[in-house]
Design a protein around this motif. Structure first.
Motif, PDB file in Angstrom:
ATOM      1  N   MET A   1     151.856  10.769  -5.399  1.00 60.98           N
ATOM      2  CA  MET A   1     150.945  10.816  -6.549  1.00 60.98           C
ATOM      3  C   MET A   1     150.404  12.228  -6.692  1.00 60.98           C
ATOM      4  O   MET A   1     149.891  12.820  -5.745  1.00 60.98           O
ATOM      5  N   ALA A   2     150.550  12.779  -7.860  1.00 58.67           N
ATOM      6  CA  ALA A   2     150.054  14.137  -8.109  1.00 58.67           C
ATOM      7  C   ALA A   2     148.532  14.138  -8.119  1.00 58.67           C
ATOM      8  O   ALA A   2     147.893  13.248  -8.680  1.00 58.67           O
ATOM      9  N   SER A   3     147.958  15.144  -7.461  1.00 60.25           N
ATOM     10  CA  SER A   3     146.512  15.245  -7.406  1.00 60.25           C
ATOM     11  C   SER A   3     145.960  15.687  -8.754  1.00 60.25           C
ATOM     12  O   SER A   3     146.515  16.564  -9.406  1.00 60.25           O
ATOM     13  N   VAL A   4     144.880  15.067  -9.162  1.00 56.65           N
ATOM     14  CA  VAL A   4     144.245  15.373 -10.442  1.00 56.65           C
ATOM     15  C   VAL A   4     142.973  16.165 -10.166  1.00 56.65           C
ATOM     16  O   VAL A   4     142.160  15.749  -9.325  1.00 56.65           O
ATOM     17  N   PRO A   5     142.767  17.305 -10.822  1.00 54.22           N
ATOM     18  CA  PRO A   5     141.510  18.049 -10.612  1.00 54.22           C
ATOM     19  C   PRO A   5     140.303  17.193 -10.968  1.00 54.22           C
ATOM     20  O   PRO A   5     140.313  16.462 -11.964  1.00 54.22           O
ATOM     21  N   ILE A   6     139.282  17.283 -10.136  1.00 55.28           N
ATOM     22  CA  ILE A   6     138.059  16.497 -10.325  1.00 55.28           C
ATOM     23  C   ILE A   6     136.961  17.426 -10.799  1.00 55.28           C
ATOM     24  O   ILE A   6     136.743  18.495 -10.234  1.00 55.28           O
ATOM     25  N   ILE A   7     136.288  17.015 -11.836  1.00 52.97           N
ATOM     26  CA  ILE A   7     135.207  17.818 -12.404  1.00 52.97           C
ATOM     27  C   ILE A   7     133.995  17.744 -11.474  1.00 52.97           C
ATOM     28  O   ILE A   7     133.642  16.660 -10.996  1.00 52.97           O
ATOM     29  N   PRO A   8     133.334  18.866 -11.176  1.00 53.58           N
ATOM     30  CA  PRO A   8     132.186  18.853 -10.249  1.00 53.58           C
ATOM     31  C   PRO A   8     131.083  17.914 -10.727  1.00 53.58           C
ATOM     32  O   PRO A   8     130.938  17.637 -11.929  1.00 53.58           O
ATOM     33  N   ASP A   9     130.290  17.444  -9.755  1.00 52.72           N
ATOM     34  CA  ASP A   9     129.236  16.476 -10.078  1.00 52.72           C
ATOM     35  C   ASP A   9     128.080  17.093 -10.849  1.00 52.72           C
ATOM     36  O   ASP A   9     127.223  16.380 -11.352  1.00 52.72           O
ATOM     37  N   SER A  10     128.046  18.432 -10.956  1.00 56.77           N
ATOM     38  CA  SER A  10     126.979  19.063 -11.729  1.00 56.77           C
ATOM     39  C   SER A  10     127.153  18.846 -13.225  1.00 56.77           C
ATOM     40  O   SER A  10     126.226  19.081 -13.996  1.00 56.77           O
ATOM     41  N   TYR A  11     128.333  18.434 -13.650  1.00 60.40           N
ATOM     42  CA  TYR A  11     128.585  18.163 -15.060  1.00 60.40           C
ATOM     43  C   TYR A  11     128.582  16.657 -15.277  1.00 60.40           C
ATOM     44  O   TYR A  11     129.472  15.954 -14.802  1.00 60.40           O
ATOM     45  N   ASN A  12     127.592  16.171 -15.999  1.00 61.54           N
ATOM     46  CA  ASN A  12     127.501  14.745 -16.269  1.00 61.54           C
ATOM     47  C   ASN A  12     127.402  14.432 -17.748  1.00 61.54           C
ATOM     48  O   ASN A  12     127.025  13.333 -18.127  1.00 61.54           O
ATOM     49  N   LEU A 264     127.352  32.507 -15.901  1.00 62.96           N
ATOM     50  CA  LEU A 264     127.415  31.041 -15.883  1.00 62.96           C
ATOM     51  C   LEU A 264     128.587  30.522 -16.701  1.00 62.96           C
ATOM     52  O   LEU A 264     129.070  29.412 -16.457  1.00 62.96           O
ATOM     53  N   LEU A 265     129.048  31.315 -17.669  1.00 62.56           N
ATOM     54  CA  LEU A 265     130.158  30.891 -18.512  1.00 62.56           C
ATOM     55  C   LEU A 265     131.514  31.219 -17.904  1.00 62.56           C
ATOM     56  O   LEU A 265     132.527  31.176 -18.592  1.00 62.56           O
ATOM     57  N   SER A 266     131.541  31.553 -16.622  1.00 61.45           N
ATOM     58  CA  SER A 266     132.821  31.767 -15.947  1.00 61.45           C
ATOM     59  C   SER A 266     133.437  30.462 -15.467  1.00 61.45           C
ATOM     60  O   SER A 266     134.556  30.464 -14.954  1.00 61.45           O
ATOM     61  N   SER A 267     132.718  29.368 -15.581  1.00 60.28           N
ATOM     62  CA  SER A 267     133.251  28.070 -15.176  1.00 60.28           C
ATOM     63  C   SER A 267     134.299  27.612 -16.192  1.00 60.28           C
ATOM     64  O   SER A 267     134.257  27.988 -17.362  1.00 60.28           O
ATOM     65  N   PRO A 268     135.249  26.796 -15.764  1.00 61.41           N
ATOM     66  CA  PRO A 268     136.291  26.325 -16.694  1.00 61.41           C
ATOM     67  C   PRO A 268     135.704  25.378 -17.729  1.00 61.41           C
ATOM     68  O   PRO A 268     134.692  24.716 -17.490  1.00 61.41           O
ATOM     69  N   PRO A 269     136.335  25.290 -18.913  1.00 62.14           N
ATOM     70  CA  PRO A 269     135.794  24.419 -19.962  1.00 62.14           C
ATOM     71  C   PRO A 269     136.012  22.945 -19.637  1.00 62.14           C
ATOM     72  O   PRO A 269     136.992  22.564 -18.984  1.00 62.14           O
ATOM     73  N   LEU A 270     135.073  22.115 -20.090  1.00 66.20           N
ATOM     74  CA  LEU A 270     135.229  20.670 -19.958  1.00 66.20           C
ATOM     75  C   LEU A 270     136.081  20.144 -21.112  1.00 66.20           C
ATOM     76  O   LEU A 270     135.984  20.639 -22.245  1.00 66.20           O
ATOM     77  N   PRO A 271     136.907  19.143 -20.859  1.00 69.25           N
ATOM     78  CA  PRO A 271     137.733  18.605 -21.942  1.00 69.25           C
ATOM     79  C   PRO A 271     136.889  17.818 -22.936  1.00 69.25           C
ATOM     80  O   PRO A 271     135.857  17.243 -22.589  1.00 69.25           O
ATOM     81  N   VAL A 272     137.345  17.796 -24.176  1.00 64.24           N
ATOM     82  CA  VAL A 272     136.751  16.949 -25.203  1.00 64.24           C
ATOM     83  C   VAL A 272     137.468  15.609 -25.171  1.00 64.24           C
ATOM     84  O   VAL A 272     138.699  15.551 -25.237  1.00 64.24           O
ATOM     85  N   VAL A 273     136.707  14.533 -25.022  1.00 58.70           N
ATOM     86  CA  VAL A 273     137.293  13.199 -24.986  1.00 58.70           C
ATOM     87  C   VAL A 273     137.649  12.802 -26.416  1.00 58.70           C
ATOM     88  O   VAL A 273     136.761  12.614 -27.255  1.00 58.70           O
ATOM     89  N   THR A 274     138.934  12.688 -26.690  1.00 56.65           N
ATOM     90  CA  THR A 274     139.400  12.372 -28.027  1.00 56.65           C
ATOM     91  C   THR A 274     140.593  11.445 -27.948  1.00 56.65           C
ATOM     92  O   THR A 274     141.329  11.430 -26.938  1.00 56.65           O
ATOM     93  N   LEU A 275     140.788  10.674 -28.993  1.00 54.14           N
ATOM     94  CA  LEU A 275     141.915   9.745 -29.037  1.00 54.14           C
ATOM     95  C   LEU A 275     143.228  10.462 -29.308  1.00 54.14           C
ATOM     96  O   LEU A 275     144.293   9.881 -29.124  1.00 54.14           O
ATOM     97  N   ARG A 276     143.165  11.714 -29.713  1.00 55.42           N
ATOM     98  CA  ARG A 276     144.378  12.419 -30.104  1.00 55.42           C
ATOM     99  C   ARG A 276     145.140  12.954 -28.902  1.00 55.42           C
ATOM    100  O   ARG A 276     146.375  12.972 -28.909  1.00 55.42           O
ATOM    101  N   LEU A 277     144.401  13.404 -27.863  1.00 57.25           N
ATOM    102  CA  LEU A 277     145.029  14.016 -26.699  1.00 57.25           C
ATOM    103  C   LEU A 277     144.413  13.461 -25.428  1.00 57.25           C
ATOM    104  O   LEU A 277     143.243  13.066 -25.404  1.00 57.25           O
ATOM    105  N   ASP A 278     145.224  13.436 -24.358  1.00 59.91           N
ATOM    106  CA  ASP A 278     144.691  13.062 -23.056  1.00 59.91           C
ATOM    107  C   ASP A 278     143.843  14.206 -22.515  1.00 59.91           C
ATOM    108  O   ASP A 278     144.222  15.382 -22.646  1.00 59.91           O
ATOM    109  N   PRO A 279     142.699  13.903 -21.909  1.00 59.24           N
ATOM    110  CA  PRO A 279     141.845  14.982 -21.383  1.00 59.24           C
ATOM    111  C   PRO A 279     142.474  15.662 -20.176  1.00 59.24           C
ATOM    112  O   PRO A 279     143.029  15.000 -19.293  1.00 59.24           O
TER     113      PRO A 279
END
Length: 1138
Positions: A1-12, A264-279
């Motif tokens: 199973m390919a590992s999936v990156p996990i978003i840090p817990d600081s982003y809720n 602070l903006l050096s962190s990677p962007p969070l995905p937008v949850v949308t029906l058009r594309l998988d996050p």
């Protein structure tokens, strides 16, 4: 199973798009190449879309139905603004510069009508529209900087008034460049142009420029309203600055601080949850972003939103945090209402995004049947899903239901990831597994349409019969049922009171979506139906879990979380005494009530006797006598509240053992390899070695080691704290005991735990032993200490012992483990916790605020320190220095921010008040010159002299350093500060101190090395004042020119003695010119001849001297004319009088 990156817990939080508006635009025919959407705005009821054909579509958000279409023959619609406080009014700007105000007449069900057309901006491009927040008034800004106001007379006031009364357009102001953004709040208009931001009081017609530094480009600004519970606190203003910065400005237009978001903006962007594309999410960091924020929009409570060509950014500016940023390309404009975002793209498309907590987003996806997308979001944000806060909305049963909806054959990886997530949730609730097993064995259940498990208890089962015996040990079923609705009500209130930490869209206030939306197959019923289902199952569930929970010896932290519902008991928390909840008293045998007459009789008598002795001036003024009194008293304190293991029999037995035998036993116990032994044993061994070297084999030395071995000394946090008295103590007795116990700590009179008292203030004990005794003393008698005095004493006297401070803070944590702030620390974000601390104030120097600050710092790091500025003076820099003792740079950033938070004229007085004691000035100065400073090799040469122009380097804390240096101080302190500045190469401060200490020749020497003529000015007294000083400076210039400038000319540099290529260098000719200007050319030439420097002067010097002579002659002539005119006027005046 390919590992999936996990978003840090600081982003809720996450941006989610639950529905596509493309079919709506297609139905409105706004998707063609000929006609497209040009502007957008939104209110509670309307979504307004302006078109390139001059039409305005007003779509009702409830059901997304087109209700109104307004046409304009004056050109395309360029701007639209809905009135938020009266949604019956809309303002429209056209491409020709006309502004049209419409009254929709929805209440009377009439036709919309134009009630005002303004041509004030005709022929110009309207760039901003803004409504008054209370009155019917529209503010308009255009591309040349003109700002006007249109006051509307409504037909609701009467048809005649609407027909005959037409208010003229009011010109507010004309700024220097194009208006970028307008905002209005409480009588004040905010105007952001290309160069600066202006604040206008529209009632009193006053204007202010915000800040002194201009900018060049599109930068927005917005008001930041305060919450309802903020009292008299005024709103704030945030202004965008270049380089991803914002100014925080008060309501009077004064800049309070600058917030930097670039790093602070050096962190990677969070995905937008949308029906058009998988996050998708990549954990690799990007480079810091230096951005220009074209607009700032206030988004719900505590959030400010902006966008660029790259994405959307949402900040928490008060705490200088990035809530999230997501990549959304080609945005032309964004309209917001609460937590809803409507994005207009450059191609005319419109996207509807919602800012949600992750668990709310997943819950909404599940209810709408988007199983795969919900599972992917769960796996990406699993850190947030695991949190206790999210578990309220995403219980284990709901996640298991989600897993059952996935196809294991086509989505095996996703199913395995979700199973792994569910397995992580199991340990968080020890009662979950027993609950499910109990349900399966003793009860039947069914899954309702809402997804709630309805449990039906089987009356008369064995479990019910067994549970009957629990009534004598725990709460009865009726009592727990009484508590349950209140708890549910508290959760409902928490959902309703939306804050920055729980920014959500109003939870599905209607479920009627676009006709092309997917219907909901997992709809939640009303709260009453859900509560009824839970109520039917809670009866048997309580019986089955009470016995297990009642027999668990849970930790104080867990027990505190269970008892957080009892707010009244939590409010009884005081500095010296904690009223434990009733449940805790039942679980802890040590908290049983003891008869006061039997237990405190001897201690009360000894306390009264000790206080009487201490009131004797002969004792009070003699520390040694005070210690002897306290040594006699502390024996009674130890006998009353000391450890139970030191009984009278053990004391008698220890008295019969000789000192030699005790020493032999201790030596045998301490035979450990120093490399392998326990640190505490090493410490005890060192104490024994000290005694051996001194030849002390008497009782005193052995008593010291015996005292060390009497308790567990492996660390200040390993042993529990006595934070509440083991028996009832009268308030008067408690006050006297607190005074004497605190005095014992301050005079270092400690109990060894064996009935004896030991004092270490005379130096008989090594420092490590004294620290250990202090830690054990605090643990044993924490409930009897004056925590304010203890804190100051530790900071002053135990500065080199971190263990003592750690023990003190550990006791405070134990004291406040049941407080709402401590419980919220695990689940809430920083800003909500800070708001809770603010609401619990005023603190009045309470140490409890300090421990909450330490919890914040331990969880959020340096970002938690800046907001603590608002708690000054309840939290002092000395407290923050203790918190940041492992990272002084954090303390330095806090101190610098605290000083800069005050106006410039008040910073010196503030800093002077903080220098308590005065010795901390040198410590702070050493920190300031050693952090965020240039390399020493760049400022100091091998001989210790300044490198040329090294005073022009940027020092991160230069303002703080200069403030520390310029405060009044004695000569010894100034000399020490001068040495610090010189050793680190901070030459501006060193030159200032040299002049202060009257070391002028030394100052001139360093100025010559720095090679900057501008340092020789009369403002700070650095220009020579005597002939000898001029001769000395000319001699330095000659030597310096030979050493530096001549060498530079040999290398091909265009530097010659006195040439125009180096007008600010220290050369003979430049110093000679300065001499001629200061004392005149006629006096300067003889002095130069005396020094033998006339041959080194060029024709330029001669020309300048001639000009100076002419200027002096004219000045003397002008002065004589003024004197003659003045004398003539005086004579005429006297003649008139006579």
């Amino acid at each position: 199973m390919a590992s999936v990156p996990i978003i840090p817990d600081s982003y809720n939080h996450v941006l989610a798009e639950f529905e596509c508006l493309d079919p709506l635009l297609s139905a409105l025919r706004l998707d063609s190449s000929r006609l497209k959407c040009t502007c957008i705005d939104v209110s509670k009821r309307w979504l307004a879309l302006g078109s390139s054909g001059g039409g305005l579509n007003l779509i009702q958000k409830d059901g997304w139905k087109q209700r109104l279409f307004l046409t304009h023959k004056e050109g395309a619609v360029s701007r639209v603004a809905c009135c938020l406080h009266d949604e019956d009014y809309v303002a429209v700007a056209t491409s020709q510069g006309l502004v049209v105000v419409w009254e929709l007449n929805q209440e009377r069900r009439g036709k919309p009508e134009r009630i005002y057309v303004s041509s004030e901006h005709k022929g110009r491009k309207v760039t901003a529209l803004c409504w008054d927040t209370a009155a019917l008034r529209v503010f308009v800004g255009d591309h040349v900087g003109k700002v006007s106001a249109i006051k509307i007379n409504t037909s609701k006031q009467g048809k005649a008034a609407a027909t005959f009364v037409m208010f003229p357009v009011q010109i507010i102001t004309t700024v220097d460049s194009r208006v970028v953004q307008l905002d209005y709040l409480d009588g004040r208009l905010l105007i952001s142009s290309l160069t600066r931001t202006y604040l206008c009081d529209t009632e009193r017609e006053k204007f202010w420029k915000i800040g002194n530094k201009e900018r060049d480009g599109e930068f927005g600004a917005c008001f930041f309203p305060v919450g309802k519970n903020s009292g008299n606190q005024q709103p704030l203003i945030y202004c965008a600055r270049p380089g991803s910065r914002m100014w925080e400005v008060n309501f009077d237009g004064e800049v309070q601080s600058t917030h930097q978001f670039k790093q602070l903006l050096s962190s990677p962007p969070l995905p937008v949850v949308t029906l058009r594309l998988d996050p998708h999410y990549t954990s690799s960091s990007c480079s810091p972003q230096s951005l220009s924020f074209p607009k700032l929009l206030y988004l719900t409570e505590h959030c400010v939103m902006t966008w660029t060509e790259r994405g959307i950014y949402i900040f928490l500016p008060q705490s200088v945090q990035v809530l999230l940023w997501s990549e959304v390309k080609d945005i032309q404009d964004i309209a917001v209402y609460k937590s809803e975002l409507f994005c207009l793209h450059t191609n005319g498309k419109v996207a509807h995004l919602s800012l949600l907590l992750v668990d709310r987003c997943i819950e909404r996806l599940i209810r709408r049947g988007f199983w795969t997308l919900a599972a992917r979001v769960c796996c990406l944000f699993q850190n947030s899903v695991i949190s206790c806060k999210a578990r309220k909305n995403l219980p284990l049963d709901k996640l298991e239901h989600l897993k059952s909806q996935l196809d294991a054959s086509t989505q095996p990886d996703l199913v395995m990831q979700l199973e792994e997530l569910i397995s992580k949730l199991e340990p968080l609730d020890s009662a979950c597994s027993s609950r499910r097993s109990s349900i399966s064995s003793h009860e039947s259940f069914s899954v309702l349409d809402s997804g709630i498990y309805r449990v039906i208890s089987r009356r008369g089962s064995q479990s019910d019969e067994d549970s009957c015996s629990l009534h004598s040990q725990t709460f009865s079923e009726d009592e727990r049922l009484k508590e349950f609705p209140a708890h549910q009500e508290d959760e409902q209130v928490e959902l309703d009171n939306v804050s920055h930490a729980s920014v959500t869209v109003e939870a599905d206030r209607n479920e009627t979506f676009l006709p092309f939306s997917i219907p909901l197959s997992f709809r939640s019923p009303s709260p009453l139906v859900s509560l009824q289902a839970v109520k039917e199952s809670v009866s048997s569930f309580v019986r089955k879990t009470t016995e297990k929970i009642g027999t668990l010896h849970i930790s104080p932290d867990t027990r505190g979380r269970q008892e957080v519902k009892d707010d009244e008991e939590l409010q009884e928390l005081t500095v010296n005494l904690v009223a434990s909840p009733q449940e805790e008293k039942e679980l802890e045998p040590q908290s049983c009530q003891l008869p006061e007459e039997d237990h405190l009789r001897d201690l009360k008598a000894a306390t009264a006797e000790a206080i009487a002795k201490l009131q004797d001036p002969l004792v009070l003024l003699e520390p040694q006598r005070m210690r002897r009194v306290l040594q006699e008293w502390i024996v009674y304190l130890e006998g009353t509240f000391g450890s139970k293991e030191h009984s009278a029999s053990s004391t008698k037995k220890s008295e019969t053992v000789s000192a030699e035998e005790q020493r032999a036993v201790l030596e045998e116990n301490l035979q450990l390899d120093p490399t392998d032994g326990d640190p505490v044993d090493k410490e005890q061994s060192s104490i024994l070695e000290d005694c051996t070297k001194q030849g002390n084999t008497d009782e005193t030395c052995v008593s010291k080691i015996k005292c060390e071995n009497s308790t567990d000394l492996k660390g200040p946090l390993d042993c529990g704290f006595q934070v509440s008295p083991p028996c009832v103590v009268e308030p008067d007795v408690q006050k006297d005991l607190t005074e004497l116990t605190t005095l014992c700590f301050e005079l270092r009179v400690f109990s060894c735990g064996n009935g004896d008292a030991e004092e270490s203030s005379d130096g008989s004990l090594p420092p490590a032993a004294s620290w250990t005794l202090a830690c054990r003393f605090m643990r044993s008698y924490f409930f009897l200490l004056d925590l304010k005095r203890i804190k100051q004493y530790i900071i002053t006297m135990y500065a080199t012992s971190p263990n003592v401070w750690e023990t003190y803070t550990a006791g405070l944590k134990e004291l406040t483990c049941h407080s709402p702030v401590a419980l919220a620390m695990e689940n809430e974000d920083m800003l909500k916790i800070l708001k809770q601390l603010h609401d619990l104030g005023p603190w009045d120097d309470s140490p409890l605020l300090l421990v909450h600050a330490q919890r914040l710092y331990e969880k959020f790091g340096e970002t938690a320190l800046r907001p603590l500025i608002k708690f000054h003076p309840y939290i002092l820099p000395s407290d923050i220095k203790q918190l940041c003792r492992n990272d002084p740079a954090h303390f330095l950033a806090y101190l610098d921010s605290l000083v800069k938070s005050k106006p410039e004229d008040k910073r010196s007085s503030l800093l002077r008040s903080l220098l308590q004691p005065e010795s901390v000035r040198l410590d702070w100065l050493c920190l300031a010159v050693s952090h965020d400073a240039p390399q020493k090799a760049n400022t100091v040469d091998a001989e210790g002299n300044p490198r040329p122009r090294s005073h022009l380097f940027t020092w991160g804390y230069s303002q703080l350093i200069l403030l520390l240096i310029k405060l009044p101080a004695d000569c010894v302190t100034k000399e020490k500060m001068a040495d610090i500045c010189k050793s680190h190469g901070f030459w501006p401060g060193y030159l200032f101190l040299c002049l202060e200490l009257d070391r002028r020749l030394e100052a001139f020497t360093n100025i010559a090395h720095l090679d900057d003529l501008s340092l020789l000015n009369g403002e700070d007294g650095s220009i020579p004042e005597t002939t000898e000083e001029w001769k000395f400076l000319l001699h330095l210039a000659k030597n310096h020119s030979t050493a530096f400038h001549h060498h530079g000319s040999q290398n091909g540099n265009a530097v010659s003695n006195g040439s125009l290529s180096c007008p600010d260098c220290i050369t003979v000719e430049n110093v000679a010119l300065l001499l001629a200007k200061a004392i005149g050319p006629n006096r300067a030439l003889p002095l130069l001849q005396e020094c033998g420097l006339t041959l080194e002067l060029s024709e330029r010097f001669t020309s300048v001297c001639e000009i100076l002579r002419i200027a002096e002659k004219r000045q003397r002539h002008f002065k004589m004319e003024n004197e003659e005119t003045g004398n003539h006027t005086l004579k005429m005046y006297v003649k008139e009088i006579l």
